[in-house]
Design an enzyme around this catalytic site. Structure first.
Site, PDB file in Angstrom:
ATOM      1  N   ASP A 235      35.523  36.722  25.491  1.00  0.00           N
ATOM      2  CA  ASP A 235      36.785  36.650  26.143  1.00  0.00           C
ATOM      3  C   ASP A 235      36.837  37.703  27.109  1.00  0.00           C
ATOM      4  O   ASP A 235      36.463  38.761  26.900  1.00  0.00           O
ATOM      5  CB  ASP A 235      38.106  36.684  25.068  1.00  0.00           C
ATOM      6  CG  ASP A 235      38.639  35.591  24.708  1.00  0.00           C
ATOM      7  OD1 ASP A 235      38.470  34.466  25.324  1.00  0.00           O
ATOM      8  OD2 ASP A 235      38.748  35.644  23.412  1.00  0.00           O
TER       9      ASP A 235
ATOM     10  N   ASP B 201      60.070  42.573  35.214  1.00  0.00           N
ATOM     11  CA  ASP B 201      58.845  41.803  34.878  1.00  0.00           C
ATOM     12  C   ASP B 201      58.256  42.984  33.891  1.00  0.00           C
ATOM     13  O   ASP B 201      57.794  43.960  34.316  1.00  0.00           O
ATOM     14  CB  ASP B 201      57.847  41.635  35.978  1.00  0.00           C
ATOM     15  CG  ASP B 201      56.487  40.962  35.695  1.00  0.00           C
ATOM     16  OD1 ASP B 201      56.210  40.921  34.416  1.00  0.00           O
ATOM     17  OD2 ASP B 201      55.787  40.547  36.691  1.00  0.00           O
TER      18      ASP B 201
ATOM     19  N   GLU C 181      51.009  43.751  34.498  1.00  0.00           N
ATOM     20  CA  GLU C 181      50.895  43.456  35.853  1.00  0.00           C
ATOM     21  C   GLU C 181      52.071  44.002  36.714  1.00  0.00           C
ATOM     22  O   GLU C 181      51.882  44.582  37.583  1.00  0.00           O
ATOM     23  CB  GLU C 181      50.576  42.005  36.440  1.00  0.00           C
ATOM     24  CG  GLU C 181      49.310  41.447  35.956  1.00  0.00           C
ATOM     25  CD  GLU C 181      49.152  40.491  34.717  1.00  0.00           C
ATOM     26  OE1 GLU C 181      50.064  40.942  33.997  1.00  0.00           O
ATOM     27  OE2 GLU C 181      48.178  39.982  34.332  1.00  0.00           O
TER      28      GLU C 181
ATOM     29  N   PHE D 299      59.432  34.227  34.270  1.00  0.00           N
ATOM     30  CA  PHE D 299      58.422  33.368  34.575  1.00  0.00           C
ATOM     31  C   PHE D 299      58.441  32.261  33.668  1.00  0.00           C
ATOM     32  O   PHE D 299      58.755  32.366  32.403  1.00  0.00           O
ATOM     33  CB  PHE D 299      57.287  34.348  34.336  1.00  0.00           C
ATOM     34  CG  PHE D 299      55.882  33.610  34.637  1.00  0.00           C
ATOM     35  CD1 PHE D 299      55.341  33.518  35.821  1.00  0.00           C
ATOM     36  CD2 PHE D 299      55.284  32.850  33.475  1.00  0.00           C
ATOM     37  CE1 PHE D 299      54.310  32.657  36.092  1.00  0.00           C
ATOM     38  CE2 PHE D 299      54.081  32.249  33.920  1.00  0.00           C
ATOM     39  CZ  PHE D 299      53.514  32.140  35.042  1.00  0.00           C
TER      40      PHE D 299
ATOM     41  N   ALA E 106      56.357  28.268  32.815  1.00  0.00           N
ATOM     42  CA  ALA E 106      55.009  27.771  32.778  1.00  0.00           C
ATOM     43  C   ALA E 106      54.854  26.878  34.150  1.00  0.00           C
ATOM     44  O   ALA E 106      54.059  26.302  34.984  1.00  0.00           O
ATOM     45  CB  ALA E 106      54.470  27.021  31.643  1.00  0.00           C
ATOM     46  N   GLU E 107      56.401  26.085  34.397  1.00  0.00           N
ATOM     47  CA  GLU E 107      56.358  24.951  35.544  1.00  0.00           C
ATOM     48  C   GLU E 107      56.642  25.733  36.784  1.00  0.00           C
ATOM     49  O   GLU E 107      56.080  25.351  37.471  1.00  0.00           O
ATOM     50  CB  GLU E 107      57.935  24.279  35.024  1.00  0.00           C
ATOM     51  CG  GLU E 107      57.807  23.298  33.887  1.00  0.00           C
ATOM     52  CD  GLU E 107      58.571  23.667  32.699  1.00  0.00           C
ATOM     53  OE1 GLU E 107      59.686  23.659  32.860  1.00  0.00           O
ATOM     54  OE2 GLU E 107      58.183  24.378  31.773  1.00  0.00           O
TER      55      GLU E 107
ATOM     56  N   ARG F  60      55.909  28.615  37.527  1.00  0.00           N
ATOM     57  CA  ARG F  60      54.830  29.675  37.778  1.00  0.00           C
ATOM     58  C   ARG F  60      55.132  30.836  38.709  1.00  0.00           C
ATOM     59  O   ARG F  60      54.332  31.165  39.506  1.00  0.00           O
ATOM     60  CB  ARG F  60      53.489  29.014  38.056  1.00  0.00           C
ATOM     61  CG  ARG F  60      53.165  28.059  36.882  1.00  0.00           C
ATOM     62  CD  ARG F  60      51.921  27.244  37.393  1.00  0.00           C
ATOM     63  NE  ARG F  60      50.857  27.754  37.772  1.00  0.00           N
ATOM     64  CZ  ARG F  60      49.958  27.456  38.859  1.00  0.00           C
ATOM     65  NH1 ARG F  60      50.276  26.425  39.770  1.00  0.00           N
ATOM     66  NH2 ARG F  60      48.785  28.136  39.084  1.00  0.00           N
ATOM     67  N   SER F  61      56.454  31.349  38.780  1.00  0.00           N
ATOM     68  CA  SER F  61      57.043  32.303  39.391  1.00  0.00           C
ATOM     69  C   SER F  61      58.187  32.975  38.657  1.00  0.00           C
ATOM     70  O   SER F  61      58.785  32.454  37.799  1.00  0.00           O
ATOM     71  CB  SER F  61      57.368  31.857  40.833  1.00  0.00           C
ATOM     72  OG  SER F  61      58.428  30.769  40.719  1.00  0.00           O
TER      73      SER F  61
ATOM     74  N   ASP G 172      41.992  28.326  18.453  1.00  0.00           N
ATOM     75  CA  ASP G 172      40.723  28.921  18.421  1.00  0.00           C
ATOM     76  C   ASP G 172      39.831  28.300  17.161  1.00  0.00           C
ATOM     77  O   ASP G 172      38.649  28.437  17.260  1.00  0.00           O
ATOM     78  CB  ASP G 172      40.545  30.439  18.508  1.00  0.00           C
ATOM     79  CG  ASP G 172      40.526  31.017  19.919  1.00  0.00           C
ATOM     80  OD1 ASP G 172      40.235  30.109  20.771  1.00  0.00           O
ATOM     81  OD2 ASP G 172      41.251  32.079  19.882  1.00  0.00           O
TER      82      ASP G 172
END
Lengths: 675, 574
Positions: A306, A343, A347, A372, A374-375, A377-378, A517
């Protein structure tokens, strides 16, 4: 702070245990597992018979003292071999015990039918029971969190003092018995019954209780059995030969010749080497489910790693701000800081760090923070009439374009440059108008380049797995020196890659933690699950890394190679030793009746008896002398297969021929003092 | 430089120079490629296939190939027994030679079917022309069998993953028609021109210089001598083999016959490289074999040219070196070269008497047979070498930290088991045989039907040399070599039967083993090479293989050799 490890090779307690076990293992039924040493035991018993025969008045076999000395040395040879195995086992057991200590009885707060709590002993918990833990509690049993989130101190198991976060759902939901809850509370469902937990089973394996011979060990045992057989043939046929040459050979000389020639050195150390291999893995805080897994690790051709945590340090960091044309830099900075206020990701924090502005210095009226998802993405913040957004390029682009604003050309170019340089661009907008771009960069771990070079020399191909886009992935792959990468990787991609490699005959190792995984871990030839991972992942893999350290794979490969190399080099050494032993014993057998064979006594040994004694003594003491090498393993150097073979042939092949000449001569000088 | 030594070097170099193109040609034959011989040979081969109802294009598995090999060998065995035991009344017997006894027929049959050609009879008086022709046929087919089965192993090594490994019958027929036959015709023709007889007439009469009338045996000898050399057979037409001028008239034929001994064995090594397209691999194999060969041949030439100290003590000068048992027209160097080439290759023809060699020369001849893989017999020499490769790969694979693999295939317990059994067989047969004979001799046991008189009667020499004679006989049988140390009374049931059993086991188990390993490996998954893989075509690995051969063979036979030639040597050279 790391858990204390036993580094001393000959700890006093271990020694005592091992010495006792060496006698217990004299039981022929146990010895039978090791055909080479079994024949030595038979020879020893035979010698004892000869000694008794002499005491009863037999005169043809030489003095009692000489025969008895041979008997004692042979017995020691068997004991030394047993000792090597026992010592390796004792070390494994000691290691396992220190793991077990963390798993002693603890009270458990079991949740019973009506939701009430009842304190019971942890050993009474059954699979499926639910218990409750809060700050300060020790988790009584392995399980999955079904409710809540908590910080947990896993140092008891991993030696790592930094607490970890575990929460219900997702990949970080599993908790291990013996670890401690530092904050918050969780409800946990027991996944295994007492004494049957995953670790329990693996510890049992390590202890050697259920140790099975690995395929390579079996093949090597066949080779050694073959060498033993050939010397049986030689010794038996030597009787009529000596009849013909009218040279009677006493029984003690036959047995001495036989024991010296069969590969007792490797035969005596073989199982110790195997156990020590697993033990070395354990010392690296990796529990291997079987010896075969460790062996296979030495053969790995492809390593899936990874990116995050293995190749790069944790997460990306903001490295640059690029305001769009016509945008004041100060305004841009303000917006970036505001967008990152809530946030919590590394990051986000790194953006504020780079801007060097305390976000609380801006006074906002009723800010609404947008998380944030997933749809979208901001993420961002709404206050007064301002909507600040920070997010992936296409997310902000579509946002702006929907509002009728165009995406500035120079920003688009900047985005491209950042991507090709391996960075990740984040675009910031204010009321759907682009303000500028933030550049996030991956920081490649120091020293990783060298490690990959080392792997390449071993013949191992490294593959980086990342969720990044192909452009970024390619840049990092080149910078870190990996051979290949899988970009925008989904679990299916990993699986497909592994299958593909295996189809072309390669062996693949990977590390993983998530439930998704698990199929890939099961498919891989060596699947290392992180101890922090889900139960499914741990069950699927064939090793568990207690440290959750993704670079561990590299160590595991070396441990596997060391294991095989130790076997190979000691086999070579053992067989090479025979040359000198022949030159000691064969002239000794015939010198009395065939004086011409004195020319073969190139070591100038004192007498036939001293020659035979010296050879047998050398044969016995070489076993304990090599125990440290067997347990620690032969050092692996990634210098290419041919160079490695040359090196080992020189050390263990040529060395194996020369050393016994010197050793036997020295022993002969000593023995002569007593005869 | 000494012309004798120069001659020896030239013989060897000429053999290698001829072997390289021949190897290329053999690889083509194995691959079934077209050649300029097609127009002549294809109809002949088609006739054979049609006559025997064989579909030569049908692929066979390694098990089917072995089954075919063993079946046809059983049939040959029966035919041969029948002919040899009934020669006296069968046609082509102008000299009226008698039929063989059952035990001698058994020994001779096994000997020729197994490519050994150990002869407990003398060709002049022991076999009819019909018998000789039959034995000549076996010299072709036993050599062809070796080449063909070697081809099966080559195919197995070439394939990535496969069950079907060519057609054994096809390989067998083509090995005979395309490799052995053309070469034999060339050699036999030259021999005829140099004086070797080729006739079906009975004995010739000649008058010697002293005026005595002599009966001289003749017969179809040239044809037999050619194939005996080319097919590593070694079974001579006459009792004294290639030492007799009728088989080996002059120095030129000696050169040609000696080249023929090692020609195909060396060519097969190069064929491996051409066939697999791994030329470096064949250079590795060639290098190891040549190193072993040279280490045996140099001391032998040295001792033979040096002369015998026992003769020197008698005050006799030996300007030519040790000439006992040697032909003056060849000299000690060429005889020493022949002695080693014939023993390393399992040929077994002789141009001097090995019994008369210096002790260490005799030991080197035995070592050549004990290894039996320095070039080795046609086809089977490589098979023996293959076993040593497998053992070397296993140990050295471990030493570089990988589970062992050879040409991309993992060597596991099953392959190791087979390799060890095959390796053990040779010392087991040699040592056990010698042990039984030594025991009987040491106790001078009355032998009854097995041998007329007491056991020690079969030895012409007592002591170390006598021991060497017995050790040599079993080594030669087990190596399918066929040369005799001589000086041993071996034409009796005891030696016929025990050597026959040894030859039989030592022929077929070492064929079955390597073919099984190659077949098993061929069916395994192919693993591509990486930087961590041990490459088999390097000098380092060659060194490893050499070390494995030297140590294993040395360890197996050192005590026996110490009691025979080594003891004799140190007694002679005080």
């Amino acid at each position: 702070m790391k858990r204390q490890r036993q580094n001393k090779l000959f700890d006093r307690d271990l020694m005592n245990e091992a010495i006792m076990q060496s006698f217990v293992k004299l039981n022929p039924r146990i010895m039978l597992r090791n055909p080479v040493m079994f024949t030595v035991e038979v020879g020893t018993a035979y010698m004892l018979g000869v000694c008794i025969w002499i005491l009863m008045g037999e005169a043809s076999q030489g003095s009692f003292a000489y025969n008895f000395t041979i008997f004692i040395i042979l017995l020691l040879t068997v004991l030394f071999a047993n000792f090597a195995e026992a010592l390796a086992e004792a070390r494994g057991k000691a290691q396992a015990n220190s793991l077990r200590k963390t798993r002693e009885e603890t009270p458990a707060k079991m949740v019973i039918d009506n939701g009430q709590l009842k304190t019971v002993k942890s050993s009474l918990l059954k699979k499926g029971d639910v218990f409750y833990c809060e700050t300060g509690d020790t988790i009584p049993m392995d399980g999955e969190i079904i409710e809540g989130i908590a910080t947990i101190d896993e140092s008891a198991i991993t030696g790592e003092s930094a607490p970890v976060i575990r929460e219900s759902g997702g990949d970080k939901s599993s908790v291990t018995g013996g670890t401690k809850v530092l904050s918050d509370k969780i409800k946990v469902q027991v996944t295994t019954a007492a004494g049957e937990s995953f670790l329990d089973k693996m510890i049992a394996l390590v202890e050697g209780a259920s140790r099975q011979k690995t395929p390579n060990e079996i093949a090597l045992t066949i080779l050694l059995a073959g060498f033993t057989l050939i010397f049986i043939i030689i010794c038996i046929t030597l009787a009529p030969f000596s009849d013909f040459a009218q040279t009677p050979i006493p029984i003690s000389s036959y047995i001495a010749l036989f024991v010296c020639l069969i590969p007792t050195t490797i035969g005596g150390l073989l199982s110790a080497i195997g156990i020590a291999g697993m033990d070395r893995a354990l010392r690296a805080n990796v529990i291997a489910k079987s010896g075969k897994a460790v062996e296979t690790a030495g053969d790995i051709d492809t390593l899936l790693l990874d990116k995050t945590g293995t190749i790069t340090i944790g997460n990306r960091k903001a490295t640059n701000f690029y305001p769009a044309d016509g945008i004041n830099e100060k305004d841009f900075l303000r917006s970036t800081v505001l967008s990152s206020m809530s946030d919590e990701t590394p990051e986000g924090k790194s953006i504020i760090e780079l801007a060097g502005i305390n976000p609380n210095s801006y006074k906002l009226e009723n800010p609404t923070f947008i998380k944030f998802t997933a749809e979208t993405r901001s993420s961002g913040v709404d206050f007064e009439n301002t909507r600040i957004r920070k997010g992936a390029v296409d997310a902000i682009k579509s946002l702006c374009e929907k509002a009728g604003n165009s995406f500035p050309k120079e920003t688009a170019e900047k985005v491209k440059t950042i991507s090709t340089n391996g960075g990740t661009p984040l675009v910031v907008s204010d009321n759907d108008k682009v303000l500028g771009v933030i550049e996030l960069q991956d920081i490649i771990k120091p020293g990783i380049l060298e490690r990959f070079q080392r792997l390449r020399k071993m013949g191992v191909k490294t593959v980086m797995v990342t969720g990044d886009n192909p452009l970024t992935a390619k840049y990092i792959a080149e910078k870190a020196g990996v051979d290949d990468f899988i970009a925008e990787a989904k679990p299916e991609d990993k699986m497909a890659y592994i299958r593909n490699e295996q189809q072309s005959g390669k062996l693949v190792a990977m590390m993983g933690d998530g439930t998704n995984d698990a199929p890939a871990l099961a498919q891989a030839d060596v699947g290392v699950a992180m101890n922090s991972g889900t139960q499914a992942a741990k069950e699927a893999g064939n090793m568990v890394d207690l440290d959750n350290d993704p670079t561990k794979l590299i160590e595991i490969v070396e441990i596997g190679k060391q294991l095989l190399m130790t076997r190979g080099t000691l086999t070579t050494f053992s067989i090479a030793n025979d040359v000198a032993k022949y030159f000691a014993i064969v002239p000794a057998l015939f010198i009395a009746t065939i004086p011409a064979l004195r020319a073969l006594n190139i070591m100038q040994l004192h007498s036939p008896q001293s020659a035979i004694l010296s050879a047998v003594i050398f044969n016995a003491i070489i076993i304990p002398l090599l125990i440290p090498l067997a347990l620690k393993g032969v050092a692996y150097k990634p210098i290419g297969a041919s160079a490695l073979l040359r090196r080992n042939l020189l050390y263990y092949g040529l060395g194996g021929i020369i050393i016994p000449f010197i050793g036997i001569k020295l022993i002969d000088l000593l023995v002569t003092l007593f005869i | 430089m000494n012309t004798e030594i120069l001659g020896v070097i030239l013989i060897y170099i000429a053999a290698v120079v001829l072997a390289i193109p021949l190897g290329k040609y053999i690889a083509k034959v194995f691959a079934g490629e077209k050649s300029w011989l097609d127009p002549i040979l294809s109809p002949l081969e088609k006739f054979f296939f049609r006559f025997s109802g064989i579909d030569a294009s049908k692929e066979m598995s390694w098990k089917q190939s072995l089954a075919a090999l063993l079946t046809i060998n059983v049939i040959w065995f029966l035919i041969s027994m029948a002919v040899l035991m009934n020669m006296s009344w069968l046609p082509l017997n102008p000299d009226g030679n008698p039929s063989m006894s059952a035990d001698l027929a058994f020994n001779t049959t096994v000997s020729f079917v197994s490519n050994t050609n150990l002869q407990h009879y003398s060709g002049e008086s022991g076999v009819s022309y019909f018998g000789q022709l039959l034995l000549m046929l076996f010299q072709f087919i036993s050599a062809g069998t070796g080449i063909a089965i070697c081809g099966v192993v080559f195919i197995a090594m070439k394939e990535r993953t496969a069950d079907m490994l060519g057609n054994f019958y096809n390989l067998l027929v083509k090995s005979c028609t395309r490799i052995l036959l053309p070469l034999s015709i060339v050699l036999a023709t030259i021999l005829i021109f140099r004086g070797t007889p080729m006739t079906f007439n009975g004995k010739d009469t000649m008058i010697s210089m002293q005026g005595d009338t002599m009966q001289v045996s003749t017969g179809p000898a040239a044809a037999m001598v050619a194939i005996k050399q080319l097919g590593t057979n070694g079974g001579g037409y006459f009792g004294a083999n290639s030492a007799v001028p009728l088989e080996n008239p002059d120095y030129l034929t000696n050169i040609l016959e000696n080249i023929s001994i090692i020609l195909i064995p060396i060519a097969l090594v190069f064929a491996l490289g051409f066939f697999l397209n791994r030329k470096k691999l064949s250079w590795m194999v060639f290098g190891v074999m040549t190193a072993g060969f040279i280490l045996l041949v140099i001391p032998t030439i040295h001792y033979e040219m040096g002369g015998n100290p026992a003769i020197e003590k008698m005050g006799i000068t030996q300007p030519l070196g040790s000439m006992e048992g040697k032909e003056v027209r060849f000299g000690p160097a060429a005889s020493a070269l022949w002695e080693i080439t014939t023993t390393v290759t399992s040929n077994g023809s002789v141009n001097s008497m090995h019994d008369s060699s210096m002790p260490l020369s005799g030991m080197n001849a035995m070592l050549g047979m004990m290894v039996n893989a320095f070039y080795g017999g046609v086809g089977v020499g490589f098979l023996n070498f293959y076993i040593f490769i497998i053992i070397a790969v296993f140990i050295s694979g471990l030493m570089v930290g990988r589970t062992p693999e050879f040409l991309g295939k993992k060597i596991e317990a099953r392959e190791m088991k087979i390799a060890m059994i095959v390796f053990l067989l040779h010392p087991l047969l040699v040592l056990t045989g010698t042990a039984i004979a030594s025991h009987l001799t040491a106790h001078d046991t009355p032998m009854g039907w097995w041998f007329s008189g007491n056991a020690s009667g079969w030895l012409n020499n007592p002591g170390y040399h006598g021991f060497s004679e017995m050790l040599y006989e079993y080594t030669s049988s087990s190596a399918n070599n066929g040369s005799g140390f001589e000086g041993l009374g071996d034409a009796n049931p005891f030696w016929n039967i025990t050597c026959g059993i040894v030859m039989l086991l030592a022929r077929f188990l070492p064929i079955i083993g390597p073919v099984a390993i190659a077949g098993l490996l061929a069916a395994k998954k192919y693993i591509p090479e990486s930087a961590g893989t041990l490459k088999a075509d390097t000098a380092t690995f060659g060194l490893m293989v050499f070390a494995v051969i030297a140590v294993l063979v040395g360890l197996s036979f050192f005590p026996a050799l110490a009691l025979g030639p080594i003891a004799e040597h140190f007694t002679l050279f005080k």
